[in-house]
Design an enzyme around this catalytic site. Structure first.
Site, mmCIF file in Angstrom:
data_model
loop_
_atom_site.group_PDB
_atom_site.id
_atom_site.type_symbol
_atom_site.label_atom_id
_atom_site.label_comp_id
_atom_site.label_asym_id
_atom_site.label_seq_id
_atom_site.Cartn_x
_atom_site.Cartn_y
_atom_site.Cartn_z
ATOM 1 C CD GLU A 144 78.859 57.948 -72.887
ATOM 2 O OE1 GLU A 144 79.315 56.650 -72.845
ATOM 3 O OE2 GLU A 144 77.954 58.376 -72.883
ATOM 4 C CB ALA A 284 78.545 47.866 -70.495
ATOM 5 C CG MET A 285 82.701 53.355 -72.900
ATOM 6 S SD MET A 285 80.993 54.349 -72.431
ATOM 7 C CE MET A 285 81.829 55.138 -74.251
ATOM 8 C CD GLU A 286 78.934 54.333 -75.784
ATOM 9 O OE1 GLU A 286 78.333 53.639 -74.689
ATOM 10 O OE2 GLU A 286 78.300 55.377 -75.951
ATOM 11 C CG ASN A 287 85.290 52.868 -74.363
ATOM 12 O OD1 ASN A 287 85.069 53.882 -73.698
ATOM 13 N ND2 ASN A 287 85.515 51.695 -73.892
ATOM 14 C CG HIS A 319 72.275 49.245 -74.550
ATOM 15 N ND1 HIS A 319 71.685 50.878 -74.785
ATOM 16 C CD2 HIS A 319 73.698 50.184 -73.990
ATOM 17 C CE1 HIS A 319 71.196 51.746 -74.004
ATOM 18 N NE2 HIS A 319 73.171 51.731 -73.847
ATOM 19 C CD GLU A 320 77.051 49.739 -73.258
ATOM 20 O OE1 GLU A 320 77.128 50.856 -74.058
ATOM 21 O OE2 GLU A 320 76.794 49.557 -72.532
ATOM 22 C CG HIS A 323 75.640 52.713 -77.033
ATOM 23 N ND1 HIS A 323 75.323 53.430 -78.133
ATOM 24 C CD2 HIS A 323 75.606 52.012 -76.604
ATOM 25 C CE1 HIS A 323 73.662 54.125 -76.704
ATOM 26 N NE2 HIS A 323 75.147 53.141 -75.380
#
Ligand code: BES
Ligand code: ZN
Length: 883
Positions: A144, A284-287, A319-320, A323
Site C-alpha cells: 500500500e 502496521a499494514m493490514e495485508n 485497527h489492522e 481492516h
C-alpha cells in the site's frame, strides 16, 4: 519515487541536465477523472525465486475485458523502477509492448488473454521500504499504496480485484519460514532450497498482497469464531523477541471477539499471521491474512514497554485486524476514498479501545490527538477534505484529516443515529458492498438507508476542509435559557467559500444551586445561526456543550471563569470536565501570551486554575487515569492553534510559568498524591496504570517549580522502578533538568538497554523532546551517535520527529531547529522519500508563526524546493507548503 525514474525517463538510465531532472509538476491526479479499468484480472499467479539481492518474479495474469468499462485495446500495467526481462501474451513472447514512463502498455486483440511477465529486483538495495525489501536478513513487502508495481507490472489500483496463487522458493537455511496471504496449500524441498505455495481465496487489490521470508519464530494460538470455526493465530518475530509477544496475541484475540460482538464481523480464513519487522515506514499494514507490523506495535513487556506502548499495541492490532472487513472485504474504489477504510477503521479501533479500558480517558486522548495533529493541518497550507479532490503523491494523504477527522465524521453519524441504528447502517454497508471496491458515498448511503437518517447536507463533511468554528451565547429571559449558536467554516486552500454543515452538539444545562442538570440533549446546528429556548430556568444555568466532543469543531464563547471552575469540578461528562479545565488554562495562557493581562488578572486567573486543580488532586471519587487527564496542561501546539499568529518562545515561557506556579501552590497536594500512588504495586490494571500516570505528572510539575527537589525525586523513582513507565517517566523529567543525575541516568538507561532497538529509540526520543535549554545541541550530537542511522525509520522518527514536535527545540529563536529539519529532509529524501516528506508539515506552519521565525522556516522550504533531485513526495509537500 526516485527522480531518476520520472515519466520522461522510464528506464532511469538517461543522464539529464539538472533542470530537466526536477519532477516539476508531477501530474495531478483528480478524483473526478476516475474511470473503471478496462480489464478485469480474475486470477493472478506469481512465482518468487527469493534472494536478498536478486529476487526473480514471474507473474501470470488472466485478463478479460471489463464489460462495465469503456472498451480499450490496450492494458496499462503499472511499474516503478522495474524492467521486464520477458513479456508473453497467451504463451508467446512478444516485444509489442510500449513503455509510458514506468508503465508497460500492451495491446490485446481479444477479450480474454494470459499475460506472463518476468522481472528481477534487488530487495537489499531497496531503502525506500516500499515493494519487496530486506530487513535484518529477512524479506518482506509493503505494497500500500503503490508498492506492488515495484515487484511486477500490474494494474496497481485498488478497484482491480484478483485471486492470488503464489509460489515462493529460496534457500531453506536463509529463509526457513515462507509466508504469504491466505492458506498454505503445498510445500516441498529441492536440494538446499524449499518452496511453499499459497492461495488466497478472497479476491483482493494488489495493495493487500504480502509475502515474508526469513528466520522467524511464532507465538501460536487459536481462536474459535462465533460460528465455531477454528482459526490458527501466529505472531512471528525474531528468535529473541518471542517473550514479548503475549500482549499482542491477547490483543488479537480480544479484537476478533470484539468485532463479532460490536459489528457482527467474523474472520474468514483458517489462518491469521502477524509478522513484526524492525524496518517499516508506518505502524502496521493490514495485508489479507498476513498483517505486517512495525516491531513497535507488537513487542511489549513491562520492562521495556510503557503503559502507553501497551495501549498502542492493543489499538494497532485491533485497527489492522478490523481492516479485514473495513478495508479488505470491502476495499476502496480509488485512493480518494481512503477515508472509507481508514476513517471507519480508526473509529472502530477507538471504540474497541474504549471498551477494553477507560472509555472517557480514551476519548480524551483521541481528542488530544485530533487537536494537536489534525487541527493544525486543517488550518494550514496542507488542509484538505477527508475525501481529497486531487493529489500528486498519494502517500502524502495518509493524514490526520483522512484518518482522525474521518473517524470523527463517522462518529457524528453514530451520535445522530444512536448506537443501535448506526449498527443497522453498518450491517447494511457490509452486506451491500461485500466483495466490492466502494466509495465514501456508498458508505454514507448505507448508513442513511440502514439507520434511517437524512445525510444529504451532512455529506458536506466529506467535501469541505477546515475546522468549523461554533459561537455560543447563552442568555436568560424570564424562565427561559436562550442559546444562540452560530457556525462558520474557515477558508482553506482552493475552497474560499463554505456552506454551513450539520453539527451535532450534545449539551446540558446545569442548575447552579443543585449542581445538577435535567438530562443531556442533542441539538444539530445545521444553519449559519440558530436559537434554542429551554424553559423552566428561574436562574441562568451553566452550559456544558459539545459534551463527549460530539463534533470536531472549535467552540468560541465568553464564559465566566467561575462557570468553568464549576464545570471542572462537577460536570458529570468526563470529557466536558476535562474541557473546562483545558479552557481555564488555555484562556489564561492566551491572554498572558497576548500581553493583555494586568497583574491582578494574571493573579486571579492562576488562582482560579490552582483552585480547580486542587479540587481535582483531592477528589476521592476520581480514578487516577482520569485525574491524570485533568491534570494535563494544554499542549503548546493547541495553545498556538487558538491564535492567528503566535510566538512559540512566549507560549513556552508562559506555559512553563503556569506549570511552575501550580507546582508550587499545590506542592503539598501533589506530593500527597505521589505518596499515595507510590504505594500501589505494579500491575497492568487501571488502578496501577493511573498511579504511574499521576506520579510522573507530579514530577513534571515539580520540575518547573522546584527543579532540585524534582531531580531528587525523579532519580529516586528511576532507581526504584520495576517497569518502563516509571523509569521512562523519571528519565523524561531528568532529561529536562541539569545536573549529575541527568548524566548518570541517561548513561544507565543506555547501557541497560543498548541491545534493544525499541528502547534505544526511547532514549533518543526522550532527549529530543526534552525541555532542556541545550536540546538543539543535544540532538546535533545524537545525530552523530554510532547508533543513529537514517536507514531505519523508527530511529529517524525517535530523534527527529520527537524534535520537530518539541516546540522548545524546533522553534529555537536562532532558527537552528528549522535548519536541522531542513538538512534532514534533504539527506533523507533520496533514502526514504515517504519518511522524508513527513517532516515537511512542521515547517509548513510558517504562516501562523511570528514573522522572524516565519521567514527562517520559509527559507528552509525554499532551500529544499531548490534541491536538484527531489522525490515526488517531498516535492509535493514543499510546494504546497510554500503555497
Ligand atoms: N493501511 C495502513 C498502513 C499504511 C499507511 C500503508 C500508509 C501505506 C501507507 C494501516 O492500516 C494504518 O492505518 N496504520 C497506521 C496505524 C493505525 C493504528 C492508525 C499507521 O501505520 O500509522
Ligand atoms: Zn488503517
Amino acid at each position: 519515487m526516485d527522480i531518476a525514474r520520472t515519466p520522461s525517463n522510464p528506464d532511469g538510465n538517461i543522464e539529464m541536465a539538472d533542470a530537466a531532472m526536477q519532477p516539476h509538476d508531477p501530474p495531478e491526479i483528480r478524483r473526478e477523472d476516475y474511470r473503471p479499468f478496462a480489464w478485469l484480472v480474475p486470477e493472478t499467479r506469481i512465482d518468487f525465486e527469493l534472494g536478498l539481492d536478486c529476487t526473480r518474479v514471474r507473474s501470470r495474469l488472466t485478463v478479460v475485458r471489463n464489460a462495465k468499462a469503456d472498451k480499450s485495446p490496450t492494458i496499462r500495467l503499472n511499474g516503478d523502477g522495474i524492467t521486464a526481462t520477458s513479456v508473453k501474451v497467451d504463451g508467446e513472447p512478444t516485444s509489442a509492448f510500449t513503455m509510458d514512463g514506468d508503465d508497460l502498455l500492451l495491446t490485446l486483440p481479444g477479450d480474454a488473454h494470459e499475460i506472463a511477465i518476468e522481472t528481477e529486483i534487488d530487495p537489499a538495495s531497496n531503502s525506500q521500504l516500499m515493494g519487496l525489501y530486506a530487513s535484518n536478513g529477512m524479506l518482506c513487502t509493503q505494497c500500500e499504496s503503490e508498492g506492488f508495481r515495484r515487484l511486477t507490472f500490474f494494474p496497481d489500483r485498488p478497484d482491480v480485484l484478483s485471486t492470488y496463487t503464489v509460489r515462493m522458493s529460496g534457500p531453506k537455511a536463509q529463509f526457513p519460514i515462507l509466508l504469504c496471504n491466505g492458506n498454505r496449500v503445498a510445500t516441498g524441498e529441492k536440494g538446499e532450497d524449499h518452496w511453499a505455495e499459497w492461495h488466497d481465496p478472497w479476491p483482493k487489490p494488489s495493495y493487500l498482497f504480502a509475502l515474508v521470508a526469513g528466520d522467524l519464530v511464532a507465538n501460536t494460538d487459536s481462536f474459535t469464531t462465533m460460528n465455531g470455526r477454528e482459526v490458527e493465530l501466529n505472531v512471528w518475530v525474531r528468535e529473541g523477541d518471542l517473550e514479548r509477544t503475549q500482549h499482542a496475541m491477547d490483543s488479537l484475540k480480544r479484537s476478533m471477539k470484539w468485532d463479532e460482538e460490536a459489528f457482527g464481523r467474523e474472520y474468514d480464513l483458517d489462518l491469521f499471521n502477524i509478522v513484526a519487522v524492525s524496518d517499516f515506514n508506518m505502524g502496521a499494514m493490514e495485508n489479507k491474512g498476513l498483517n505486517v507490523f512495525n516491531t513497535k506495535y507488537v513487542l511489549a513487556d513491562p520492562d521495556t514497554a510503557t503503559d502507553g506502548d501497551f495501549d498502542a499495541v492493543e489499538g494497532v492490532i485491533g485497527h489492522e485486524y478490523f481492516h479485514n472487513w473495513s478495508g479488505n472485504r470491502i476495499t476502496c474504489r480509488d485512493w480518494f476514498q481512503l477515508s472509507l477504510k481508514e476513517g471507519f477503521t480508526v473509529l472502530r479501533d477507538q471504540l474497541f479501545s474504549q471498551d477494553m479500558g477507560s472509555a472517557p480517558v480514551k476519548r480524551i486522548e483521541d481528542v488530544r490527538i485530533l487537536r494537536s495533529a489534525q487541527f493544525p493541518e486543517d488550518s494550514g497550507p496542507l488542509a484538505h477534505p477527508i475525501r481529497p479532490d486531487s493529489y500528486r503523491e498519494i502517500s502524502n494523504f495518509y493524514t490526520a484529516t483522512v484518518y482522525n477527522k474521518g473517524a470523527e465524521v463517522i462518529r457524528m453519524m453514530r451520535t445522530m443515529a444512536g448506537e443501535e441504528r448506526f449498527r443497522e447502517g453498518t450491517d447494511l454497508y457490509f452486506d451491500r458492498h461485500d466483495g466490492e471496491a466502494a466509495t465514501c458515498e456508498d458508505f454514507v448511503k448505507s448508513i442513511e438507508d440502514g439507520a434511517g437518517l437524512d445525510l444529504t447536507q451532512f455529506r458536506l463533511w466529506y467535501s469541505q476542509a477546515g475546522t468549523p468554528k461554533v459561537t455560543v451565547d447563552l442568555s436568560h429571559e424570564g424562565d427561559e435559557a436562550v442559546l444562540k449558536l452560530g457556525q462558520t467554516v474557515p477558508e482553506t486552500p482552493g475552497q474560499p467559500l463554505k456552506q454551513p454543515m450539520p453539527i451535532p452538539l450534545k449539551l446540558a444545562l446545569f442548575d447552579r444551586a443543585t449542581g445538577r442538570h435535567s438530562g443531556e440533549q442533542l441539538v444539530v446546528l445545521d444553519k449559519a445561526s440558530a436559537e434554542y429556548r429551554f424553559k423552566g430556568f428561574a436562574e441562568k444555568p451553566v452550559l456544558s456543550i459539545n459534551r463527549g466532543f460530539s463534533a470536531p469543531v472549535t467552540v468560541e464563547r465568553s464564559i465566566p471563569r467561575d462557570e468553568l471552575v464549576f464545570l471542572a469540578a462537577r460536570d458529570d461528562d468526563p470529557f466536558a470536565r476535562y474541557e473546562a479545565m483545558q479552557d481555564l488554562m488555555v484562556g489564561h495562557l492566551v491572554a498572558a501570551v497576548g500581553g493583555t493581562l494586568s497583574d491582578d488578572e494574571r493573579k486571579g486567573g492562576s488562582e482560579d486554575i490552582a483552585e480547580a486543580m486542587r479540587a481535582i488532586l483531592t477528589d476521592a471519587k476520581l480514578d487516577d487515569l482520569m485525574r491524570g487527564e485533568l491534570m494535563t496542561m494544554p499542549s503548546q501546539t493547541y495553545i498556538a492553534e487558538q491564535m492567528d499568529v503566535s510566538d512559540p518562545g512566549r507560549i513556552h515561557a508562559e506555559r512553563e510559568a503556569l506549570k511552575a506556579e501550580l507546582g508550587s501552590r499545590l506542592s503539598a497536594e501533589m506530593h500527597a498524591l505521589y505518596d499515595r500512588a507510590e504505594k500501589i504495586p505494579f500491575s497492568l490494571e487501571a488502578e496501577a496504570k493511573g498511579a504511574r500516570k499521576v506520579k510522573t505528572l507530579v514530577l513534571a510539575y515539580a520540575a518547573a517549580s522546584d527543579p532540585a527537589k524534582a531531580a531528587e525525586l525523579a532519580a529516586y523513582q528511576y532507581e526504584r522502578a520495576d517497569n518502563m513507565t516509571d523509569r521512562q517517566g523519571a528519565l523524561m523529567v531528568l532529561t529536562g533538568l541539569d545536573g549529575v543525575e541527568r548524566t548518570n541516568k541517561l548513561l544507565d538507561f543506555y547501557n541497560r538497554y543498548r541491545g534493544n532497538a525499541l528502547v534505544v529509540d526511547k532514549w533518543f526520543a526522550l532527549q529530543a523532546s526534552s525541555l532542556h535549554p541545550d536540546v538543539v545541541d543535544h540532538v546535533k550530537a545524537l545525530a552523530e551517535h554510532p547508533d543513529f542511522t537514517l536507514r531505519n525509520p523508527n530511529r529517524v522518527r525517535s530523534l527527529y520527529m520527537a524534535f520537530a514536535a518539541n516546540p522548545h527545540g524546533f522553534h529555537a529563536a536562532d532558527g537552528e531547529g528549522y535548519r536541522m529539519i531542513g538538512d534532514l529532509i534533504l539527506a533523507l529524501d533520496p533514502i526514504n522519500a515517504q519518511t522524508a516528506a513527513r517532516f515537511v508539515p512542521p515547517l509548513g506552519r510558517w504562516r501562523r508563526i511570528e514573522p522572524g521565525r516565519a521567514a527562517m522556516m520559509r527559507e528552509q522550504l525554499e532551500r529544499i524546493a531548490e534541491a536538484p533531485k527531489l522525490s515526488r513526495d517531498t516535492f509535493e509537500q514543499v510546494t504546497r507548503s510554500l503555497g
